[in-house]
Scaffold this active site. Structure first.
Site, PDB file in Angstrom:
ATOM      1  N   ARG A 121       0.860  -1.133   0.041  1.00 29.26           N
ATOM      2  CA  ARG A 121       0.046  -0.066  -0.002  1.00 29.26           C
ATOM      3  C   ARG A 121       0.923   1.196   0.006  1.00 29.26           C
ATOM      4  O   ARG A 121       1.851   1.434   0.934  1.00 29.26           O
ATOM      5  CB  ARG A 121      -0.791  -0.134   1.060  1.00 29.26           C
ATOM      6  CG  ARG A 121      -0.082  -0.206   2.332  1.00 29.26           C
ATOM      7  CD  ARG A 121      -1.313   0.054   3.506  1.00 29.26           C
ATOM      8  NE  ARG A 121      -0.861  -0.552   5.027  1.00 29.26           N
ATOM      9  CZ  ARG A 121       0.100   0.392   5.713  1.00 29.26           C
ATOM     10  NH1 ARG A 121       0.211   1.589   5.476  1.00 29.26           N
ATOM     11  NH2 ARG A 121       0.290  -0.088   6.827  1.00 29.26           N
TER      12      ARG A 121
ATOM     13  N   HIS B 118      -2.187   3.256   6.435  1.00 29.61           N
ATOM     14  CA  HIS B 118      -2.876   2.039   6.851  1.00 29.61           C
ATOM     15  C   HIS B 118      -4.239   2.736   6.779  1.00 29.61           C
ATOM     16  O   HIS B 118      -5.201   2.164   6.250  1.00 29.61           O
ATOM     17  CB  HIS B 118      -2.437   1.593   8.077  1.00 29.61           C
ATOM     18  CG  HIS B 118      -3.734   0.591   8.775  1.00 29.61           C
ATOM     19  ND1 HIS B 118      -3.820  -0.616   7.939  1.00 29.61           N
ATOM     20  CD2 HIS B 118      -4.683   0.449   9.723  1.00 29.61           C
ATOM     21  CE1 HIS B 118      -4.722  -1.381   8.692  1.00 29.61           C
ATOM     22  NE2 HIS B 118      -5.095  -0.572   9.702  1.00 29.61           N
TER      23      HIS B 118
ATOM     24  N   TYR C  37       7.049   4.261  10.735  1.00 27.11           N
ATOM     25  CA  TYR C  37       7.455   2.856  10.790  1.00 27.11           C
ATOM     26  C   TYR C  37       8.141   2.191   9.426  1.00 27.11           C
ATOM     27  O   TYR C  37       8.415   1.091   9.303  1.00 27.11           O
ATOM     28  CB  TYR C  37       6.349   1.977  11.269  1.00 27.11           C
ATOM     29  CG  TYR C  37       5.094   1.885  10.357  1.00 27.11           C
ATOM     30  CD1 TYR C  37       4.989   1.433   9.260  1.00 27.11           C
ATOM     31  CD2 TYR C  37       4.149   2.894  10.847  1.00 27.11           C
ATOM     32  CE1 TYR C  37       3.858   1.536   8.556  1.00 27.11           C
ATOM     33  CE2 TYR C  37       2.991   2.585  10.314  1.00 27.11           C
ATOM     34  CZ  TYR C  37       2.720   2.150   8.951  1.00 27.11           C
ATOM     35  OH  TYR C  37       1.463   2.312   8.320  1.00 27.11           O
TER      36      TYR C  37
END
Length: 372
Positions: free
Chosen positions: A269, A273, A282
């Site tokens: 992606r 998220h 992250y």
């Protein structure tokens, strides 16, 4: 390695063997060149063009809905840009009457499955009418609970088998779902009852912010199918033709009465998220840049342009069509009656108990006074 009664057990080679047991399937490389002509699906020019049209629409949808979320016009959104091959090409392989079960990130394939765009937007806003589906729409409402729909989809597949339906159930889930008990229970029962069920794992490397290597020690997610005694394969999830070919083969396998199949799609992606997530905390920009080079739209665009089947004008037309359809859907949901507490209470039970009936009457009285 250990010795007992003269017998030597060497366990180290077992983990290494998994890398060889689950080969990586690809048809188009990142430049759109065919790497395995034997796996290239037999699609007509019209079918290839339609697949590209859907993928472009999906990317435009993702970008537009992201803007609507930032403007406060819709609720929280889970971006899907980058996963067009694992979503759209996967869904494109389904037949009429097949059942679809997706997650909160899989609204676009659900729309192509028949969900009215207005319903999708009502779902984003948390409106009850976003969960009211036409009777002929063979699909579940998007599942927010990670892995929660896998056992449900297995049950639908079992029903199809018992009714001798010539159809399958396809479920989509992320890599994080394979760490849930629902996943193992679902594929185990699917294998036991030999149901027509295809499980696509969209491995985008992260369960929210948790990287795959911190979720599981398994070398692949495809190998988790072995415990259920069913086939598991690993596919380039950024390759539309590979995904279409894999799902088509899995569908044929299931319809032939051979049971379920697990497909691990290695995808990514590009966005966060959800819109409340900050992926820079992250993952590094270098990693994102490397995956953007594998963009499924670039591959398919190059592949079709070389065949003389696609142009910038066609792509622009699809994008404008998507924007127009979204604008109309946003206008439509603005005319939908606002939700009332009394409606929520009425939907709790088929036959409301006395205490709920009293609450309904109380709230209806309040709601009437507010409208006066």
């Amino acid at each position: 390695m250990s010795k007992k009664n003269g017998t030597t057990f060497n366990l180290d080679h077992i983990v290494e063997s998994y890398k060889k047991e689950f080969p990586f399937y690809q048809v188009l490389d990142k430049a759109g060149k065919v790497t395995n002509s034997e796996l290239e699906p037999d699609l007509s020019d019209e079918e290839l063009t339609e697949l590209m049209r859907r993928m472009v629409w999906a990317r435009a949808y993702d970008q537009r809905v992201t803007l609507l979320n930032r403007q406060g016009a819709l609720g929280n959104y889970a971006p899907s840009g980058g996963q067009e091959a694992s979503q759209i090409a996967t869904h494109y392989a389904l037949g009429d009457g097949d059942f679809f079960a997706g997650t909160y990130r899989d609204l676009v394939p659900l729309i192509f499955h028949g969900l009215p765009l207005e319903k999708a937007f009502l779902w984003y806003k948390g409106h009850m009418k976003g969960n009211e589906y036409p009777e002929d729409l063979n699909a579940y409402v998007p599942q927010v609970i990670v892995g929660g729909h896998i056992t449900h989809a297995m049950g639908v597949a079992l029903g199809m088998k018992k009714r001798n339906k010539n159809n399958i159930v396809l479920s989509m889930n992320g890599d994080g779902a394979t760490s849930q008990g629902d996943f193992y229970e679902g594929i185990n029962f699917a294998g036991v009852y030999n149901v027509p069920y295809v499980i696509v794992i969209q491995n985008n490397r992260y369960g929210i912010s948790v990287p795959l290597e911190e979720q599981t020690k398994a070398e692949t997610l495809a190998q988790k199918a072995v415990a259920a005694g069913i086939p598991g394969i690993q596919v380039d999830g950024m390759d539309p033709l590979a995904m279409y070919a894999a799902v088509s083969a899995a569908r044929d396998h299931a319809l032939a009465g051979k049971g379920p199949v697990v497909i691990e799609a290695l995808t990514y992606r590009f966005g966060p998220h959800t819109m409340s997530d900050d992926p820079t905390r992250y993952r590094r920009e270098k990693e994102l840049a490397e995956w953007e080079e594998k963009d499924p739209l670039i591959r398919m665009r190059n592949y079709l342009m070389e065949k003389g089947l696609w142009s910038e004008e066609q792509e622009d037309e699809v994008i404008e069509t998507c924007k127009k359809e979204i604008k109309e859907a946003v206008t439509a949901i603005g005319k939908v009656e606002k939700q009332k507490v009394s409606d929520f209470l009425k939907n709790m039970y088929e036959v409301s108990p006395q205490n709920i009936q009293e609450q309904i009457a109380s709230y209806e009285e309040k709601e009437m006074s507010q409208n006066d």
